[in-house]
Enzyme design. Structure first.
Site, PDB file in Angstrom:
ATOM      1  CE  LYS A 149      91.390 -16.698   0.829  1.00  0.00           C
ATOM      2  NZ  LYS A 149      92.033 -16.387  -0.460  1.00  0.00           N
ATOM      3  CB  SER A 152     100.515 -21.588  -4.446  1.00  0.00           C
ATOM      4  OG  SER A 152     100.655 -20.733  -3.345  1.00  0.00           O
ATOM      5  CG  HIS A 158      86.476 -28.190 -10.866  1.00  0.00           C
ATOM      6  ND1 HIS A 158      87.144 -28.053 -12.048  1.00  0.00           N
ATOM      7  CD2 HIS A 158      86.834 -27.137 -10.111  1.00  0.00           C
ATOM      8  CE1 HIS A 158      87.869 -26.941 -12.014  1.00  0.00           C
ATOM      9  NE2 HIS A 158      87.692 -26.371 -10.864  1.00  0.00           N
ATOM     10  CE  LYS A 162      92.127 -15.500  -6.544  1.00  0.00           C
ATOM     11  NZ  LYS A 162      92.800 -14.973  -5.335  1.00  0.00           N
ATOM     12  CE  LYS A 190      98.142 -23.941  -3.112  1.00  0.00           C
ATOM     13  NZ  LYS A 190      98.029 -23.324  -1.779  1.00  0.00           N
TER      14      LYS A 190
HETATM   15  N1  GLU Z   1      95.777 -16.243  -0.597  1.00  0.00           N
HETATM   16  C1  GLU Z   1      96.142 -16.138  -1.961  1.00  0.00           C
HETATM   17  C2  GLU Z   1      94.910 -15.907  -2.817  1.00  0.00           C
HETATM   18  O1  GLU Z   1      93.917 -15.436  -2.355  1.00  0.00           O
HETATM   19  C3  GLU Z   1      97.005 -17.295  -2.413  1.00  0.00           C
HETATM   20  C4  GLU Z   1      96.349 -18.633  -2.379  1.00  0.00           C
HETATM   21  C5  GLU Z   1      97.303 -19.789  -2.658  1.00  0.00           C
HETATM   22  O2  GLU Z   1      98.473 -19.559  -2.941  1.00  0.00           O
HETATM   23  O3  GLU Z   1      96.833 -20.918  -2.583  1.00  0.00           O
HETATM   24  O4  GLU Z   1      94.913 -16.117  -4.000  1.00  0.00           O
END
Ligand code: GLU
Length: 473
Positions: free
Chosen positions: A108, A364, A67, A96, A72
């Protein structure tokens, strides 16, 4: 036989989503689309090990939602990796990012290996091969999908990823933005390493600064003198412990696989870390009592419990023994839905993972912006601010006939460096997100818990984004 219902991790996320969707205005079909994992890439590839053996590696990348672009989310290296887990974690990333207004969809990745069983060279070959598989299927790129560190990975792996990507995409000017959590020398941003732990601290501090919330829990306002139990001394647990200790809280217990240690006067995470490095175990730390079973730490009486390791550690079997007043979910998914219900019934406040540990992805986002802009934060304005502050100070000193001390001068003059700006952006993000979720909860008292309020916040933002895209003609 227990009559406890067990859910897969992804089902747990779906269950929490469904619980929250009742409090939103969206039609069923749109909710189904928000919930679904859009693309799942399950792969197997061979890697030749140091002893000449060929091992077939199982790995995944899931793009939960486009979306917003890019997708990420981190890449984890763990024996426990499976498709369901990666799907759940990718979904959590969508929600998130939405809550903290980071304009990405969720993704992920996971490689099913225990990194401790491999040499550095083997890990490098696995990581590089994984990256080239992603490139081949167009599953990575600064505008497509941007991985980051997660459980079992860090700067080193991110450096291998960016190098592999850049070498396969010669001339791509924004190649550095294909992954975040890189070392500074490879395009990383200052402040990324401590970001998740610091974000957890900012989020909990904001909750602790809310008088009505603290009154309900029977706690005093602020984080000072609060007792904290931290499960996990990895990057997130270490930094959580550090920031709470530096702000006057007492980290009374730290737990790791091999056991836990307790000291009512507080533990210093750096000393514990060095002890573990030297002896191979957290146990027998000078001045502390050993808890043989690591999970016993979760059941200690304390103000704030911070699970900063893996998912499902608080579940139907131990939830009723939890004595903390607040649980700050630094890990992803540390409570099962069953545990969630038990916490609500006991009046324990669960500050939910999907926004509380958003510090990592927030920074990030700053790193990705830095990569796309090709300039370090603070480079343009640091000297300007310092020169301006110096002029103001001189004027004040002339007008008042007084001079400030050298230490005060230094602090007044200081122009923002990259790390200052990153920490400040993170603080703003975590404070706003905490307030926004609490406001949603406050406005609708039938929302049962803070996690549901966070989901409502996320679903609404993703819903708006989908309808703005006009994907349903
Ligand atoms: N692995 C981290 C998380 O679960 C960071 C993910 C990121 O920085 O893209 O939020």
């Amino acid at each position: 036989m227990s009559n406890q219902q067990t859910y897969s991790f992804f089902q747990s996320v779906e269950k929490s989503f469904d619980k929250a969707s009742k409090f939103t205005i969206w039609e069923k079909g749109l909710l189904e689309q928000i919930k679904a994992c859009n693309s799942i890439y399950s792969m197997r590839f061979p890697v030749k090990m140091d002893d000449g053996r060929i091992e077939v590696i199982e790995a995944y990348r899931v793009q939960h939602s486009q979306h917003k672009s890019p997708c990420k989310g981190g890449i984890r290296f763990s024996d426990e990796v499976n498709q369901d887990e990666v799907m759940a974690l990718a979904s959590l990333m969508t929600y998130k990012c939405a809550i903290v207004n980071v304009p990405f969809g969720g993704g992920k990745g996971g490689i099913k290996i225990n990194p401790k069983n491999y040499s550095v060279y083997e890990l490098e070959k696995i990581t590089r091969r994984y990256t080239s598989e992603l490139v081949k299927k167009n599953f990575i790129g600064p505008g497509i999908d941007v991985p980051a560190p997660d459980y079992g990975t860090g700067e080193r792996e991110m450096a291998w990823i960016v190098d592999t990507y850049a070498s396969l995409k010669p001339g791509e000017i924004d190649a550095a933005g294909c992954v975040t959590g890189k070392p500074i020398t490879q395009g990383g941003v200052r402040g990324r390493k401590e970001a998740t732990g610091l974000g957890v601290f900012f989020g909990i501090r904001e909750v602790c600064n809310m008088p009505e919330v603290m009154q309900k829990l029977g706690l005093s306002i602020g984080v000072e003198h609060k007792t904290i139990v931290v499960q996990g001394l990895g990057n997130v647990g270490y930094h959580c412990s550090k920031f709470f200790r530096e702000h006057g809280s007492k980290v009374v217990c730290i737990a790791e696989y091999e056991g836990a240690i307790y000291n009512e006067n507080g533990l210093n995470e750096e000393e514990v870390f060095q002890h573990r490095k030297a002896t191979g175990s957290i146990l027998n730390f000078p001045g502390a009592t050993n808890l043989a079973k690591s999970n016993d730490a979760l059941e200690l009486a304390c103000d704030i419990l911070i699970p900063a390791a893996l998912e499902n550690v608080i579940n139907g079997s131990n939830a009723d023994k939890i004595k903390a007043k607040i649980i700050g979910e630094a890990a992803n998914g540390p409570l099962t839905p069953e545990a969630d219900d038990i916490m609500s019934a006991k009046g324990i406040l669960v500050v939910p993972d999907m926004y509380l540990n958003a510090g990592g992805v927030t920074v990030s986002y700053f790193e990705w912006l830095k990569n796309l802009s090709h300039v370090r934060y603070g480079r343009m304005e640091k000297r300007f601010t310092e020169n301006m502050n110096s002029n103001i100070l001189e004027q004040i000193e002339t007008l008042t006939g007084k001079t400030v001390s050298p230490a005060e001068r230094k602090s007044i003059m200081h122009g923002a460096e990259e790390v200052d700006l990153v920490h400040s952006g993170l603080e703003e993000t975590m404070i706003s997100a905490t307030r926004e979720i609490m406001e949603i909860w406050h406005k609708n008292p039938s929302i049962p818990d803070m996690r549901t309020a966070a989901y409502v916040c996320a679903i609404n933002k993703v819903g708006v984004s989908y309808t703005e895209l006009g994907i349903f003609p």
